[in-house]
Motif scaffolding. Structure first.
Motif, PDB file in Angstrom:
ATOM      1  N   CYS A 259       0.834  -1.202   0.000  1.00 45.67           N
ATOM      2  CA  CYS A 259       0.000   0.000   0.000  1.00 45.67           C
ATOM      3  C   CYS A 259       0.869   1.252   0.000  1.00 45.67           C
ATOM      4  CB  CYS A 259      -0.903   0.021   1.229  1.00 45.67           C
ATOM      5  SG  CYS A 259      -2.140  -1.279   1.262  1.00 45.67           S
ATOM      6  N   ASP A 260       0.554   2.177  -0.887  1.00 44.11           N
ATOM      7  CA  ASP A 260       1.294   3.437  -0.898  1.00 44.11           C
ATOM      8  C   ASP A 260       0.411   4.631  -0.563  1.00 44.11           C
ATOM      9  OD1 ASP A 260      -0.154   3.416  -3.282  1.00 44.11           O
ATOM     10  OD2 ASP A 260       1.431   4.378  -4.444  1.00 44.11           O
ATOM     11  N   ILE A 261      -0.911   4.399  -0.373  1.00 42.79           N
ATOM     12  CA  ILE A 261      -1.826   5.439   0.104  1.00 42.79           C
ATOM     13  C   ILE A 261      -2.764   4.806   1.126  1.00 42.79           C
ATOM     14  CG2 ILE A 261      -3.631   7.099  -0.485  1.00 42.79           C
ATOM     15  CD1 ILE A 261      -2.406   7.340  -3.248  1.00 42.79           C
ATOM     16  N   ILE A 262      -2.835   5.411   2.310  1.00 37.21           N
ATOM     17  CA  ILE A 262      -3.662   4.881   3.400  1.00 37.21           C
ATOM     18  C   ILE A 262      -4.558   5.999   3.922  1.00 37.21           C
ATOM     19  CG2 ILE A 262      -3.682   3.758   5.658  1.00 37.21           C
ATOM     20  CD1 ILE A 262      -0.824   2.785   5.079  1.00 37.21           C
ATOM     21  N   PHE A 263      -5.839   5.747   3.951  1.00 34.75           N
ATOM     22  CA  PHE A 263      -6.817   6.668   4.536  1.00 34.75           C
ATOM     23  C   PHE A 263      -6.951   6.324   6.010  1.00 34.75           C
ATOM     24  CE2 PHE A 263     -11.639   7.416   5.000  1.00 34.75           C
ATOM     25  CZ  PHE A 263     -11.456   8.691   5.506  1.00 34.75           C
ATOM     26  N   VAL A 264      -6.765   7.307   6.885  1.00 35.48           N
ATOM     27  CA  VAL A 264      -6.710   7.057   8.327  1.00 35.48           C
ATOM     28  C   VAL A 264      -7.879   7.743   9.026  1.00 35.48           C
ATOM     29  CG1 VAL A 264      -5.322   7.243  10.412  1.00 35.48           C
ATOM     30  CG2 VAL A 264      -4.204   6.907   8.198  1.00 35.48           C
TER      31      VAL A 264
END
Length: 391
Positions: A259-264
């Motif tokens: 994963c290179d983009i994570i929504f937190v």
């Protein structure tokens, strides 16, 4: 105070220009309220609306840089306009719903207004009925009575937000900006608001894949799957909103999965995901609830791709104004894009989206706002794979 007021007003500025975005512990009874009132006296006109306000947060306090603080900013913005008013932040440390309600019961009679933050405050129905002269502002839940039944009361303005809409925008952004074609969402606990964020994000990824030429996969770690209404809903859940260590473990695991983009959307637990992304060096994070660009600073770079918003502060301020001028009306309401209460940050210098992604988001926002797209939520009967606007 000035920094907080700027944050409180930021959502207003974003709404007026169609730039929409989403979102340290205090002591049990902080002195921040008194300080805010004193400073407001220097900067605002005199006011006779001397509301005595309590704001109850749990468990991260009103300086969490996210959900709690954005709501607190709404109170501070009100005080800036009405310097005779004062606020007392109250942090209930356990986060256990029954204990939170006990705390609110204990303090309610001492205030004109009690602002209650989070799903754990839902059980205030009986408290409000027992204190008819106190007005309550409830954020992220509707009030329930002693039997757990939802009630609508004259002295409770209860606001939910369509987190699935903001999550949807996060999913589109992630799917269009990923270079590995692997993205993820990390949540705190599977409360309805967090489930909405998860479902919205997954739906946004699916929409971008189907309509916008993306080819992204949502990565889930089976050992951190959430359970909602006794069903496994997948996702990546830390288990609470204050466990940075677990947040970092999940973040590192997702990065190892590609994963290179994570929504937190995990409160203080999300700080651990931020740390994992900063240490990885080539990973971006999408912030939640408020503009988190400042939290993404990492040396001379920044890990924040964008942030998706719930415009809470302005809505808290509006209800305090209504209480002061006598127009307050208790109700249970869900605030959506049609009132510019959800969205995303596209302001220059506060995000790292491509022009093409911003255009795609603007187009999607218009379709969500007019009801053409209805992202799935915890209770609207659709799913991330089947929702109005995907077909």
């Amino acid at each position: 105070m000035k920094k907080r007021l700027l944050a409180a007003l930021l959502c207003v500025a974003m709404v007026s220009s169609m730039v929409i975005g989403c979102g340290s512990n205090s002591s049990d009874t902080s002195t921040d309220g008194a300080a805010a009132s004193d400073e407001g006296t220097d900067t605002a006109e005199d006011s006779t609306d001397a509301l005595n306000i309590a704001i109850v947060s749990s468990p991260n306090g009103v300086d969490d840089g996210s959900f709690n603080e954005d709501n607190y900013n709404g109170v501070l913005a009100y005080i800036d306009e009405h310097p005779d008013a004062k606020v007392t932040p109250i942090r209930e440390e356990t986060g256990v719903p029954a204990t939170v309600v006990e705390k609110i019961t204990e303090i309610a009679g001492s205030y004109d207004v009690v602002v209650c933050l989070g799903y754990q405050c839902a059980g205030i129905g009986t408290v409000a009925q027992d204190n008819p002269d106190v007005d309550f502002i409830l954020v992220d839940s509707y009030p329930t009575d002693a039997e757990g039944n939802t009630v609508e009361l004259d002295n409770v303005y209860a606001m939910l937000f369509a987190e699935q809409e903001s999550g949807f925008f996060a999913g589109i952004a992630a799917a269009l900006e990923t270079t590995t074609n692997k993205v993820a969402v990390v949540n705190g606990q599977p409360f309805p608001s967090n489930v909405n964020y998860q479902y919205g994000f997954e739906a946004g990824v699916n929409y971008a894949n189907a309509k916008l030429g993306a080819n992204a996969e949502c990565v889930e770690l089976a050992s951190y799957a959430g359970t909602y209404n006794d069903e496994n809903i997948g996702g990546n859940y830390t288990g609470n909103f204050s466990d940075e260590a677990t947040g970092k473990v999940i973040g590192e695991s997702l990065i190892k999965e590609g994963c290179d983009i994570i929504f937190v959307a995990a409160g203080a637990s999300g700080n651990g995901v931020f740390t994992a992304a900063k240490e990885a060096g080539d990973v971006k994070v999408i912030g939640c609830d408020v503009d988190q660009y400042d939290d993404g600073a990492n040396g001379d770079s920044n890990i924040i791709l964008t942030s998706v918003l719930k415009c809470m502060s302005i809505n808290v301020q509006r209800q305090l104004e209504a209480i002061a001028d006598g127009s307050f009306k208790g109700q249970n309401i869900t605030l959506k894009a049609d009132t510019d209460s959800t969205g995303y940050v596209k302001e220059d210098g506060r995000q790292q989206l491509s022009d093409d992604t911003i255009k795609a988001l603007d187009d999607a926002f218009a379709l969500v706002k007019d009801g053409t797209i209805v992202p799935p939520s915890s209770d609207n009967g659709s799913t991330p794979e089947d929702f109005p606007g995907l077909e």
